[in-house]
Design an enzyme around this catalytic site. Structure first.
Site, PDB file in Angstrom:
ATOM      1  N   LYS A 212     153.213  47.258  87.553  1.00  0.00           N
ATOM      2  CA  LYS A 212     152.884  48.683  87.715  1.00  0.00           C
ATOM      3  C   LYS A 212     154.133  49.470  88.121  1.00  0.00           C
ATOM      4  O   LYS A 212     154.781  49.145  89.118  1.00  0.00           O
ATOM      5  CB  LYS A 212     151.781  48.839  88.779  1.00  0.00           C
ATOM      6  CG  LYS A 212     151.503  50.301  89.170  1.00  0.00           C
ATOM      7  CD  LYS A 212     150.321  50.424  90.148  1.00  0.00           C
ATOM      8  CE  LYS A 212     150.171  51.833  90.694  1.00  0.00           C
ATOM      9  NZ  LYS A 212     149.063  51.974  91.662  1.00  0.00           N
TER      10      LYS A 212
ATOM     11  N   LYS B 276     146.461  63.017  97.110  1.00  0.00           N
ATOM     12  CA  LYS B 276     146.417  62.227  98.349  1.00  0.00           C
ATOM     13  C   LYS B 276     146.673  63.139  99.549  1.00  0.00           C
ATOM     14  O   LYS B 276     147.320  64.178  99.394  1.00  0.00           O
ATOM     15  CB  LYS B 276     147.537  61.174  98.326  1.00  0.00           C
ATOM     16  CG  LYS B 276     147.288  60.001  97.401  1.00  0.00           C
ATOM     17  CD  LYS B 276     148.404  58.977  97.527  1.00  0.00           C
ATOM     18  CE  LYS B 276     148.184  57.796  96.595  1.00  0.00           C
ATOM     19  NZ  LYS B 276     147.014  56.961  96.936  1.00  0.00           N
TER      20      LYS B 276
ATOM     21  N   ARG C 132     145.322  51.236  87.350  1.00  0.00           N
ATOM     22  CA  ARG C 132     144.529  50.463  86.388  1.00  0.00           C
ATOM     23  C   ARG C 132     144.577  51.101  85.006  1.00  0.00           C
ATOM     24  O   ARG C 132     144.398  50.415  83.999  1.00  0.00           O
ATOM     25  CB  ARG C 132     143.081  50.315  86.903  1.00  0.00           C
ATOM     26  CG  ARG C 132     142.347  51.606  87.058  1.00  0.00           C
ATOM     27  CD  ARG C 132     141.142  51.490  87.973  1.00  0.00           C
ATOM     28  NE  ARG C 132     141.519  51.441  89.380  1.00  0.00           N
ATOM     29  CZ  ARG C 132     140.656  51.371  90.394  1.00  0.00           C
ATOM     30  NH1 ARG C 132     139.352  51.323  90.154  1.00  0.00           N
ATOM     31  NH2 ARG C 132     141.078  51.338  91.638  1.00  0.00           N
TER      32      ARG C 132
ATOM     33  N   ASP D 182     155.428  52.982  94.668  1.00  0.00           N
ATOM     34  CA  ASP D 182     154.273  52.530  93.877  1.00  0.00           C
ATOM     35  C   ASP D 182     154.718  51.888  92.558  1.00  0.00           C
ATOM     36  O   ASP D 182     153.889  51.536  91.736  1.00  0.00           O
ATOM     37  CB  ASP D 182     153.335  53.721  93.638  1.00  0.00           C
ATOM     38  CG  ASP D 182     151.892  53.296  93.447  1.00  0.00           C
ATOM     39  OD1 ASP D 182     151.530  52.188  93.889  1.00  0.00           O
ATOM     40  OD2 ASP D 182     151.122  54.075  92.838  1.00  0.00           O
TER      41      ASP D 182
ATOM     42  N   ASP E 271     153.344  58.312  93.303  1.00  0.00           N
ATOM     43  CA  ASP E 271     151.894  58.482  93.184  1.00  0.00           C
ATOM     44  C   ASP E 271     151.419  59.543  94.185  1.00  0.00           C
ATOM     45  O   ASP E 271     151.164  59.243  95.352  1.00  0.00           O
ATOM     46  CB  ASP E 271     151.191  57.140  93.448  1.00  0.00           C
ATOM     47  CG  ASP E 271     149.677  57.245  93.259  1.00  0.00           C
ATOM     48  OD1 ASP E 271     149.210  58.285  92.746  1.00  0.00           O
ATOM     49  OD2 ASP E 271     148.971  56.268  93.617  1.00  0.00           O
TER      50      ASP E 271
ATOM     51  N   GLU F 172     145.135  55.495  89.222  1.00  0.00           N
ATOM     52  CA  GLU F 172     145.949  55.573  88.009  1.00  0.00           C
ATOM     53  C   GLU F 172     146.553  54.239  87.598  1.00  0.00           C
ATOM     54  O   GLU F 172     146.867  54.033  86.430  1.00  0.00           O
ATOM     55  CB  GLU F 172     147.058  56.622  88.183  1.00  0.00           C
ATOM     56  CG  GLU F 172     148.321  56.150  88.902  1.00  0.00           C
ATOM     57  CD  GLU F 172     148.092  55.685  90.336  1.00  0.00           C
ATOM     58  OE1 GLU F 172     147.078  56.083  90.937  1.00  0.00           O
ATOM     59  OE2 GLU F 172     148.914  54.906  90.861  1.00  0.00           O
TER      60      GLU F 172
ATOM     61  N   ASP G 128     143.572  59.387  91.171  1.00  0.00           N
ATOM     62  CA  ASP G 128     144.389  58.545  92.047  1.00  0.00           C
ATOM     63  C   ASP G 128     144.210  57.054  91.735  1.00  0.00           C
ATOM     64  O   ASP G 128     144.962  56.216  92.229  1.00  0.00           O
ATOM     65  CB  ASP G 128     144.047  58.842  93.513  1.00  0.00           C
ATOM     66  CG  ASP G 128     145.109  58.335  94.473  1.00  0.00           C
ATOM     67  OD1 ASP G 128     146.207  57.973  93.999  1.00  0.00           O
ATOM     68  OD2 ASP G 128     144.833  58.307  95.696  1.00  0.00           O
TER      69      ASP G 128
END
Ligand code: BES
Ligand code: ZN
Ligand code: ZN
Length: 513
Positions: free
Chosen positions: A279, A291, A366, A302, A284, A364, A362
């Site tokens: 990833k 967030k 996956r 991230d 993020d 994101e 959020d």
């Protein structure tokens, strides 16, 4: 710090032919209760002053206890640093890594350029030969990670703090340095190189470490080590139909990149590859499902999964070992709010053909991963498919900050990764993927799947979502590293920040043939 080797004929016929060990300081790890010198006769010979050194009198080898001893400065070995390992029965190889890390820090403070470790001492710590080699690896890794710091953005360098030893010599009481010991040391050196490289990338700020920066880094790596490399922008994602990955990137002013690295040893072109997907969210913010601001700065990391894949290739390249055919896929993008950003409730079509309602922007990770899992299985029939991602806060709640969640559809591969992780000192714990809960993701949405499940069991629903994109016949492991990818608290082998967790286990997997 360079790793060197020094040998010494053991049975010297004539004293004048003796080759001496030389180092500014020798590091000696000792178990509690062991007589510190009697078990390394070669050291007692090389530095006779040690045995009459008063400073050793009170040293008992308790865990973390140390003694710094000085001989005459003109001697070939003029200093010794004894460091306690605690009780023999409680000893784990990882403890040696930490002890060596502590030792190099101490020695750096004293501006010692050349330190040495008698390998005899490791043989005597180990139960058998494989364990002795493992200890060589741990010692070298600990020494190299012990001095890791992320100082790229400090404009004034403090010379005292910046001092690093130049050499670590492994000392042998024999005429030749055994090949297996050299190999173990070289492997640890490559691993440490990969870990530090990954940490630098992961620790970098999001205004510098952009998807494009990730591409440049991958290209440089490929050039140095002869890997194949490809990188694609948003048009490619659109043309291919990677609608989930593309959706995550829409709110960002910087373009996404899909980066693919391949290491293919000669003659293994037809081999089914190990494919690792990391990833790579370079920041993020949560997107429109923004967030909270407290702690949001941490989300520059991230991309730890993708950074770890880069570090894995670095370590592979540095090791010079062939290993198996391996492909690294790094979906890299920011996740940002904007007028063009994906809205909660938007529905996208994934590369697999399945549609997904993005109820929470959020979640994101996956979305970028699912398209890459499909791509991986379209490219080749993977012998193993592993994804590594800072995927869910829920996994941190479940397992704590030091342990990764491992999910799998294949007991054989799952157990293999768990075993390699245990050996590598990386804590992974298997969590379930319950197929019978799929209705939670597929019910109540006009699309095939919803990208979010309930908060309860959040890590499991993320894994269950990913599993929908993996064929039953593909052995797959998902590693949720949201906890262990970073450490807030300094540790002996890390000053705080990115850890490159998972890299060591993945390197072991890559080197299996
Ligand atoms: N990058 C985060 C996960 C994360 C959280 C990593 C804390 C490191 C530390 C991920 O993209 C995320 O935001 N996940 C959400 C999922 C939720 C919306 C279903 C989460 O964990 O809250
Ligand atoms: Zn997120
Ligand atoms: Zn994320």
């Amino acid at each position: 710090m360079d790793i060197r080797f020094q040998a010494m004929p053991k049975n010297m016929a004539k004293l004048e032919e003796m080759v001496e060990w030389r180092a500014e300081c020798v590091v000696v790890p000792v178990f509690k209760g062991d007589k510190p010198l009697s078990f390394i006769p070669a050291l007692a010979d090389a530095a006779p002053w040690l045995s009459i050194s008063p400073g050793l009198r009170d040293f008992r080898g308790g865990k973390g206890h140390t003694a710094f001893l000085y001989g005459h400065p003109d001697l070939p070995i003029s200093r010794a640093f004894f460091i306690g390992l605690g009780k023999r029965e409680d000893f784990k190889p990882a403890a040696l890594r930490e002890v060596m890390a502590m030792a190099v820090k101490e020695l750096s403070e004293r501006k010692i350029r050349h330190l040495a470790l008698p390998v005899e001492s490791l043989r005597l710590l180990a139960a058998d030969k494989p364990e002795a080699l493992r200890l060589v690896e741990e010692a070298v890794l600990g020494a190299l990670l012990g001095v890791y710091e992320f100082t790229e953005y400090k404009s004034s360098k403090d010379d005292d703090k910046a001092f690093r030893p130049e050499y670590l010599s492994l000392l042998f009481a024999e005429e030749y340095v055994p090949d297996d010991v050299q190999a173990a040391a070289r492997k640890a050196e490559a691993l440490a190189g990969g870990i530090c490289y990954a940490r630098d990338v992961i620790n970098g700020p999001a205004n510098v470490v952009t998807p494009e920066y990730m591409e440049e880094t991958a290209r440089k790596l490929a050039k140095v080590h002869g890997f194949k490399v490809e990188a694609h922008g948003p048009e490619f994602l659109r043309e291919q139909g990677m609608g989930a990955f593309l959706a995550v990137s829409l709110g960002s002013a910087v373009e996404p990149r899909l980066i693919v690295l391949e290491h293919c040893p000669k003659g293994k072109e037809q081999e089914q590859p190990l494919i690792v997907v990391g990833k790579g969210i370079t920041f993020d913010s949560g997107g429109i499902s923004l967030k909270p601001s407290a702690g949001m700065e941490k989300m520059k990391r991230d991309m730890a999964g993708a950074g770890t894949v880069l570090g894995l290739f670095k370590a592979l390249g540095e090791s010079g070992l062939a290993g198996r055919r391996i492909i690294g896929i790094m979906p890299c993008t920011e996740n940002m709010p904007d007028g063009k950003a994906t809205r909660p409730g938007d529905i996208v079509k994934t590369l697999s053909g399945k549609t997904v309602e993005i109820t929470n922007t959020d979640a994101e990770g996956r979305l970028i991963l699912c398209d890459c899992l499909t791509m991986a299985q379209n490219m080749a029939k993977p012998a193993a498919l592993v994804d590594i991602a800072t995927l869910t806060g829920a996994c941190v709640v479940a397992l704590g900050e030091k342990t990764a969640g491992l999910f799998t559809n294949n007991d054989g591969l799952g157990n293999k990764v768990l075993a390699l992780a245990a050996q590598s000192g990386e804590r992974m714990w298997r969590l379930p993927v319950w197929d019978e809960d799929l209705d939670v993701l597929s019910g109540g949405t006009p699309a095939d799947l919803n990208n979010t499940g309930p908060r309860e069991g959040g890590a499991l629903f993320a894994a269950l979502f990913l599993k929908q994109f993996v064929k039953d016949e593909t052995p797959w492991v998902h590693l949720d590293i949201a906890g262990p990818a970073y450490t807030q608290k300094p540790e002996p082998t890390n000053p705080g920040g990115a850890t490159a967790f998972g890299l060591r286990t993945l390197l072991e997997l890559a080197l299996e043939s």
